[in-house]
Design an enzyme around this catalytic site. Structure first.
Site, PDB file in Angstrom:
ATOM      1  N   SER A  28      24.943  32.898  45.436  1.00 31.63           N
ATOM      2  CA  SER A  28      26.298  32.351  45.027  1.00 31.63           C
ATOM      3  C   SER A  28      25.417  31.177  43.874  1.00 31.63           C
ATOM      4  O   SER A  28      24.200  30.687  44.113  1.00 31.63           O
ATOM      5  CB  SER A  28      27.434  31.437  45.162  1.00 31.63           C
ATOM      6  N   GLU A  48      23.418  21.582  55.906  1.00 34.55           N
ATOM      7  CA  GLU A  48      24.891  22.075  56.307  1.00 34.55           C
ATOM      8  C   GLU A  48      24.964  23.712  56.399  1.00 34.55           C
ATOM      9  O   GLU A  48      24.516  23.955  55.603  1.00 34.55           O
ATOM     10  CB  GLU A  48      26.094  21.530  56.146  1.00 34.55           C
ATOM     11  N   CYS A  57      22.605  18.514  45.267  1.00 30.59           N
ATOM     12  CA  CYS A  57      22.195  19.628  44.028  1.00 30.59           C
ATOM     13  C   CYS A  57      21.839  19.529  42.834  1.00 30.59           C
ATOM     14  O   CYS A  57      22.827  18.186  42.666  1.00 30.59           O
ATOM     15  CB  CYS A  57      23.456  20.339  43.865  1.00 30.59           C
ATOM     16  N   CYS A  87      26.824  30.755  56.343  1.00 29.25           N
ATOM     17  CA  CYS A  87      27.188  30.375  55.056  1.00 29.25           C
ATOM     18  C   CYS A  87      25.687  29.334  54.579  1.00 29.25           C
ATOM     19  O   CYS A  87      25.853  28.347  56.057  1.00 29.25           O
ATOM     20  CB  CYS A  87      28.046  29.423  55.104  1.00 29.25           C
ATOM     21  N   HIS A  92      38.990  21.894  48.765  1.00 27.06           N
ATOM     22  CA  HIS A  92      39.156  21.381  50.574  1.00 27.06           C
ATOM     23  C   HIS A  92      39.329  20.034  49.790  1.00 27.06           C
ATOM     24  O   HIS A  92      38.186  19.670  48.457  1.00 27.06           O
ATOM     25  CB  HIS A  92      38.345  22.342  51.179  1.00 27.06           C
ATOM     26  N   CYS A 140      33.016  18.567  44.110  1.00 27.01           N
ATOM     27  CA  CYS A 140      32.170  18.730  45.176  1.00 27.01           C
ATOM     28  C   CYS A 140      31.304  18.099  46.098  1.00 27.01           C
ATOM     29  O   CYS A 140      30.636  16.848  45.094  1.00 27.01           O
ATOM     30  CB  CYS A 140      31.127  20.545  44.649  1.00 27.01           C
ATOM     31  N   CYS A 198      32.286  21.553  51.796  1.00 26.33           N
ATOM     32  CA  CYS A 198      30.631  21.269  51.723  1.00 26.33           C
ATOM     33  C   CYS A 198      30.041  20.438  51.090  1.00 26.33           C
ATOM     34  O   CYS A 198      29.874  19.865  50.601  1.00 26.33           O
ATOM     35  CB  CYS A 198      30.273  22.335  50.321  1.00 26.33           C
ATOM     36  N   GLY A 207      23.761  23.011  48.134  1.00 23.71           N
ATOM     37  CA  GLY A 207      22.563  23.421  46.937  1.00 23.71           C
ATOM     38  C   GLY A 207      23.197  24.678  45.482  1.00 23.71           C
ATOM     39  O   GLY A 207      23.827  25.473  45.927  1.00 23.71           O
ATOM     40  N   GLU A 208      22.201  24.650  44.840  1.00 26.36           N
ATOM     41  CA  GLU A 208      22.670  25.947  43.604  1.00 26.36           C
ATOM     42  C   GLU A 208      21.193  26.995  44.088  1.00 26.36           C
ATOM     43  O   GLU A 208      20.115  26.559  44.075  1.00 26.36           O
ATOM     44  CB  GLU A 208      22.541  25.487  42.181  1.00 26.36           C
ATOM     45  N   SER A 255      30.459  31.162  40.517  1.00 26.78           N
ATOM     46  CA  SER A 255      31.833  30.324  40.000  1.00 26.78           C
ATOM     47  C   SER A 255      31.506  29.911  39.032  1.00 26.78           C
ATOM     48  O   SER A 255      31.344  29.710  37.983  1.00 26.78           O
ATOM     49  CB  SER A 255      31.192  28.537  41.054  1.00 26.78           C
ATOM     50  N   LEU A 256      33.122  30.625  39.075  1.00 27.78           N
ATOM     51  CA  LEU A 256      33.813  31.057  37.657  1.00 27.78           C
ATOM     52  C   LEU A 256      34.843  29.561  36.940  1.00 27.78           C
ATOM     53  O   LEU A 256      34.438  28.273  36.558  1.00 27.78           O
ATOM     54  CB  LEU A 256      34.319  32.503  37.162  1.00 27.78           C
ATOM     55  N   HIS A 257      35.807  29.199  37.981  1.00 26.09           N
ATOM     56  CA  HIS A 257      36.867  27.890  38.070  1.00 26.09           C
ATOM     57  C   HIS A 257      37.540  27.750  37.050  1.00 26.09           C
ATOM     58  O   HIS A 257      38.559  26.940  36.938  1.00 26.09           O
ATOM     59  CB  HIS A 257      36.021  26.624  38.749  1.00 26.09           C
ATOM     60  N   CYS A 277      28.621  19.602  40.072  1.00 27.89           N
ATOM     61  CA  CYS A 277      30.033  19.794  40.042  1.00 27.89           C
ATOM     62  C   CYS A 277      31.199  18.810  40.489  1.00 27.89           C
ATOM     63  O   CYS A 277      30.818  17.831  40.822  1.00 27.89           O
ATOM     64  CB  CYS A 277      30.134  21.301  40.494  1.00 27.89           C
TER      65      CYS A 277
HETATM   66  S1  SF4 Z   1      29.727  23.503  44.034  1.00 24.45           S
HETATM   67 FE1  SF4 Z   1      27.581  23.980  44.308  1.00 24.45          FE
HETATM   68  S2  SF4 Z   1      25.945  23.956  41.917  1.00 24.45           S
HETATM   69 FE2  SF4 Z   1      28.659  22.705  41.930  1.00 24.45          FE
HETATM   70  S3  SF4 Z   1      27.396  20.739  42.837  1.00 24.45           S
HETATM   71 FE3  SF4 Z   1      27.999  21.586  44.645  1.00 24.45          FE
HETATM   72  S4  SF4 Z   1      26.511  22.541  45.739  1.00 24.45           S
HETATM   73 FE4  SF4 Z   1      26.220  22.382  43.501  1.00 24.45          FE
END
Ligand code: SF4
Length: 342
Positions: A189, A92, A112, A105, A287, A119, A330, A157-158, A211-213, A116
């Site tokens: 990111s 995407e 990935c 973006c 989201h 996600c 995402c 993805g990372e 990404s902290l969270h 997380c």
């Molecule tokens: S938030 Fe980013 S790093 Fe974490 S699983 Fe989703 S795509 Fe991967």
């Protein structure tokens, strides 16, 4: 036979191509010019290359610029595009217009590995790294390409788990022989991959968003398994010890989950761990994704959280939610597309 793609190659890689097929070295700059400045789609359009040079190239290479397979548009103007990559996978790309700015973006991987739990992409598992061609093609073939002002690597993805291809794409975006963009228009990111952050800070001048969270070790481990091996403390140590030039921005992304990480205790600890780092915190409202129990806090809580951090000297903003009506989270659209295929 699948031809190799020229689009997405760095100047050095294009020099290697010209050597390989027996063309003079200066042809590489001409090819880069056609690919990254003149927006052609086929080798045949590279008209300052001799006919023979174009024929030699066409035997083994193609430009490799390809359009999205579908698009959806939100009532707020945000668009999501799906691209077909790695033969039968979908990724995407989001286009986010905002007054004078227009941000793309991009995705850097299909699926990935990071897992997380909030996600949708994480739930897909890992399907493969995108090449520099597949990363940059999202930018080049976006119908709104001409209007883009900013680019963020915050899609699927990372990015730092695919650092070689990501760095190549950044080199092409920011080099004078490429698109010549200022690195300050680009943000990459990461969940906080230690080795990747070091390499990224050294080899690129683009902005970094971590990404902290959650500022708490145990809580963050629950949300983001990466915390088990790459802790936020180590990430912050790297950032503290790296000489960050004044043009470069370090930000921390913080998805606010109702009742989980939105309390005064979190504000206090965030202010403590970020103390002394020139940075900003971006608060993102969650989201919803299928099967997740998390909820977004109400707007009042979100604003209070932001103001409390600002009062503690941490520059904090709330990122506007965009494209909520077109599966903004995402990974949702590509999951639907992949499921349809099965
Ligand atoms: S938030 Fe980013 S790093 Fe974490 S699983 Fe989703 S795509 Fe991967």
């Amino acid at each position: 036979m699948q031809k190799e793609r020229l689009y997405g190659k760095t100047l050095n890689e294009l020099i290697a191509v010209t050597k390989r097929v027996g063309l003079p070295g200066y042809t590489a700059r001409q090819i880069a010019d056609w690919l990254y400045k003149k927006e052609i789609l086929s080798i045949d359009e590279m008209t300052n290359l001799s006919k023979r040079a174009r024929e030699v190239l066409t035997k083994e290479y193609e430009t490799g610029i390809f359009p999205p397979v579908s698009e959806s548009e939100s009532t707020d103007g945000t668009k999501k595009y799906l691209y077909n990559v790695l033969k039968d996978k979908y990724i995407e790309t989001a286009y986010i217009p905002d007054n004078e700015r227009a941000t793309i973006c991009v995705s850097s991987q299909s699926g990935c590995k990071m897992g997380c739990i909030f996600c949708m992409t994480g739930k897909q598992g890992f399907q493969g790294n995108l090449s520099s061609n597949e990363i940059l093609n999202q930018f080049r073939s976006l119908p709104e390409f001409q209007s883009l002002t900013n680019m963020v690597y915050m899609g699927m993805g990372e990015p730092l788990d695919n650092i070689t291809e990501v760095l190549k794409s950044l080199e092409i975006l920011t080099s004078e022989w490429g698109y010549g963009w200022s690195p300050t228009r680009i943000t990459v990111s990461t969940v906080g991959l230690i080795a990747g952050i070091k390499e990224f800070l050294e080899k690129s001048r683009c902005h970094l968003a971590v990404s902290l969270h959650s500022p708490f070790d145990d809580e963050r481990k629950e949300l983001m398994p990466i915390q088990r091996t790459n802790t936020v403390k180590e990430v912050l140590d790297i950032i503290r010890n790296f000489e960050i030039n004044s043009q470069r921005r370090i930000s921390f992304e913080y998805i606010l989950f109702k009742g989980l990480n939105d309390t005064p205790r979190h504000i206090k600890e965030l202010a403590r761990i970020l103390n002394g780092i020139k940075c900003r915190v971006n608060i993102i409202r969650f989201h919803q994704i299928p099967g997740a129990e998390f909820q977004s806090p109400d707007l009042g809580t979100t604003i209070n959280f932001k103001e409390a951090l600002n009062a503690k000297g941490i520059l904090t903003t709330i990122r506007a939610s965009r494209g909520v009506d077109i599966q903004a989270a995402c990974g949702l659209l590509s999951t639907i597309a992949q499921n349809k295929q099965q």
